[in-house]
Enzyme design. Structure first.
Site, PDB file in Angstrom:
ATOM      1  N   TYR A   1       5.241 -10.259   6.528  1.00 31.38           N
ATOM      2  CA  TYR A   1       5.315  -8.797   6.766  1.00 31.38           C
ATOM      3  C   TYR A   1       5.711  -8.854   8.265  1.00 31.38           C
ATOM      4  O   TYR A   1       5.416  -9.572   9.025  1.00 31.38           O
ATOM      5  CB  TYR A   1       3.929  -8.209   6.526  1.00 31.38           C
ATOM      6  CG  TYR A   1       3.608  -7.800   5.128  1.00 31.38           C
ATOM      7  CD1 TYR A   1       3.771  -6.932   4.620  1.00 31.38           C
ATOM      8  CD2 TYR A   1       2.847  -9.039   4.444  1.00 31.38           C
ATOM      9  CE1 TYR A   1       3.142  -6.590   3.246  1.00 31.38           C
ATOM     10  CE2 TYR A   1       2.543  -8.628   2.984  1.00 31.38           C
ATOM     11  CZ  TYR A   1       2.808  -7.651   2.493  1.00 31.38           C
ATOM     12  OH  TYR A   1       2.362  -7.425   1.110  1.00 31.38           O
TER      13      TYR A   1
ATOM     14  N   ASP B   1       0.972  -1.272   0.055  1.00 29.91           N
ATOM     15  CA  ASP B   1       0.090  -0.042   0.061  1.00 29.91           C
ATOM     16  C   ASP B   1       0.807   1.339   0.071  1.00 29.91           C
ATOM     17  O   ASP B   1       2.039   1.106   0.013  1.00 29.91           O
ATOM     18  CB  ASP B   1      -0.967  -0.009   1.322  1.00 29.91           C
ATOM     19  CG  ASP B   1      -1.967  -1.186   1.333  1.00 29.91           C
ATOM     20  OD1 ASP B   1      -2.187  -1.959   0.215  1.00 29.91           O
ATOM     21  OD2 ASP B   1      -2.310  -1.588   2.516  1.00 29.91           O
TER      22      ASP B   1
END
Length: 533
Positions: free
Chosen positions: A170, A114
């Protein structure tokens, strides 16, 4: 009369040039008889230009997402893919005809980060001209420092970075103070704590809603420590003293009014003391450190909350624009833990590591947001079960993007299948280089953003029931939720009862059939006995 003898034909002139001109000057006798050796073309033909083939490769890279609108290329937005495609063209990896058309060279990415999210190990794939040697260096020359190419691996023609990626890992670096309920409270919490045993103080460590510390002459307390603020105030007080002494001197000269001078001096002294007390109090609050630490109890509780995300769940409440009925809302989380702490530029960060098959937009940031709200006692832990339900819609807080980065992409199945004929697609050959890039660009950016802007600190002020009324979902909707659960349980009980009744009826029927058979056998035996007699 005899005709004159015909002149002999002229000798052919040797071809000395590739020019297509019809009229060329004839060389003189000296040049013709002694031609310049340098002017004579070589008998060996020139080497033809080598034509390279496109190769299907997987490119491994890292980048800092600051200043970019995400990984994916979008019209009018600055993206990682946009810069990378241009670099591939200028480095000779993509021809002019395919420039700006990624489908022509089979472009694919392993993960889509993002806005503002970084990546320590991203993978993209496609068909590129990687020859001659030096392709990686040529690429890095065309890219900014915050995007770095580690290398590339030759892959099969059917390889696709997105489809062949098994897992993605992540990491979210969360400041330890974010888990402390007494740090950066909202104004409702401060008001509610008045008169209790643990009163909360107004936060003067950040500029939430533009609030300034009294006595600092409009200076932002974020950019001034206690000593600087005190010096600033002392300087202002000294200037005020000098101005007032000049004024008093004029008054004394005019009227010799000693009483007025004394009154002004006393008033000025009191004002100076008050200003100094204000600044010293502000400095004390600014320099005061919380005694909270990420100990065993906090670690155990935080990991217990994060473990609720593991497994297959419907995460429609943890993303945007995805309905609960959409099959893509179901995601599988392999692991989620927060076991270690790293210190960056004087700030302790909890290392939250999540591994999953794939993730949706804002999913990880929302999972962190709800977990932090529970750790700060803004929401009950029982809300987690409700948030993961398919039939409930609630608003979940989204943590800032600055602390999140893609740590690695895994291609286990592909590597296992093609280990005998192709290179392994992994970061094993670039671990040291990736760690250096991570420390230099990603970690430093996360720490500096917290120092300069206080991204997480400001976000903590929004974690209240005014902004997120669904924190009280169980209190306001507990009855309806309980009724729904009771209804479902009663339906299940009725189904079980029906199954039991059906089993009993079938057993009864079987018994009746057995009895009928026995009666028939008994009657036949009696008939045989009677006939024998």
């Amino acid at each position: 009369m005899a005709s004159p003898p015909s002149s002999p034909p002229l000798a052919k002139k040797p071809k000395m040039s590739t020019s297509t001109s019809d009229t060329e000057p004839e060389p003189d006798n000296e040049t013709e008889s002694n031609p310049d050796p340098s002017a004579i073309p070589s008998a060996v033909p020139a080497e033809p230009r080598r034509r390279y083939k496109r190769r299907k490769v997987a490119i491994l890279l890292g980048y800092c997402g600051h200043g970019y609108q995400g990984m994916q290329k979008n019209p009018g937005a600055k993206s990682i893919e946009g810069d990378l495609e241009e670099a591939l063209f200028h480095a000779g990896g993509v021809p002019e005809a395919d420039r700006g058309a990624p489908r022509r060279f089979d472009w694919a990415r392993a993960a889509r980060t993002d806005k503002g999210v970084s990546a320590a190990a991203q993978v993209v794939s496609g068909r590129f001209y990687v020859d001659p040697p030096g392709f990686v260096d040529r690429l890095n020359e065309q890219l900014p420092d915050q995007i770095h190419i580690y290398g590339y691996k030759r892959v099969t023609n059917a390889f696709n970075a997105k489809k062949f990626c098994d897992r993605r890992r992540y990491i979210y670096l969360l400041p330890v103070f974010a888990l402390d309920p007494s740090v950066h409270p909202d104004r409702e919490a401060v008001a509610a704590s008045i008169g209790s045993g643990n009163e909360l103080a107004k936060c003067v460590e950040c500029s939430e809603r533009g609030r300034k510390v009294p006595g600092l002459m409009g200076q932002d307390p974020v950019r001034m420590n206690g000593d600087e603020a005190l010096a600033q105030c002392e300087g202002n007080v000294s200037d005020l003293k000098s101005m007032n002494s000049d004024l008093n001197h004029e008054v004394v000269k005019q009227g010799d009014n000693e009483k007025l001078q004394s009154v002004n001096d006393d008033a000025l002294k009191v004002e100076a003391e008050r200003s100094t007390e204000k600044v010293e109090g502000a400095a004390a609050v600014n320099t005061k450190k919380s005694e909270f630490s990420y100990g065993d109890a906090e670690k155990q509780r935080f990991n217990r909350i994060l473990k609720n995300y593991e497994g297959t769940h419907n995460f429609h409440n943890f993303t945007t624009r995805t309905k609960a009925e959409d099959p893509s809302a179901k995601r599988y989380i392999i692991s989620f833990n927060a076991d270690s702490v790293v210190t960056l530029e004087g700030i302790d960060f909890v290392k939250c590591e999540v591994v999953g098959q794939s993730f949706m937009l804002h999913q990880i940031r929302k999972m962190i947001g709800l977990a932090v709200a529970m750790m700060r006692n803004c929401a009950p832990e029982s809300l987690m079960e409700v948030a993961l339900r398919k039939d409930v819609n609630i608003n979940v807080p989204t943590a800032p993007e600055v602390g999140l980065f893609l740590d690695e992409c895994f291609f286990s199945s592909y590597n296992k299948k093609w280990n005998s004929s192709h290179e392994e697609v992994s970061m094993k050959d670039y671990e040291k280089e990736a760690e250096e890039f991570k420390l230099k660009f990603i970690y430093s950016h996360i720490a500096s953003m917290e120092h300069k802007e206080g991204a997480v600190a400001l976000w903590l002020h929004s974690l209240n029931q005014r902004n997120y009324p669904d924190f009280n979902f169980l209190e306001t909707n507990g009855k309806s939720v309980g009724e729904e659960e009771t209804k479902q349980e009663s339906l299940r009980n009725e189904e079980l009862k029906e199954e039991n009744l059906g089993q009993k009826e079938s057993e009864k029927l079987n018994l009746d059939e057995e009895e009928i058979k026995e009666e028939k056998l008994g009657e036949e035996e009696l008939k045989e006995v009677n006939s024998g007699q």
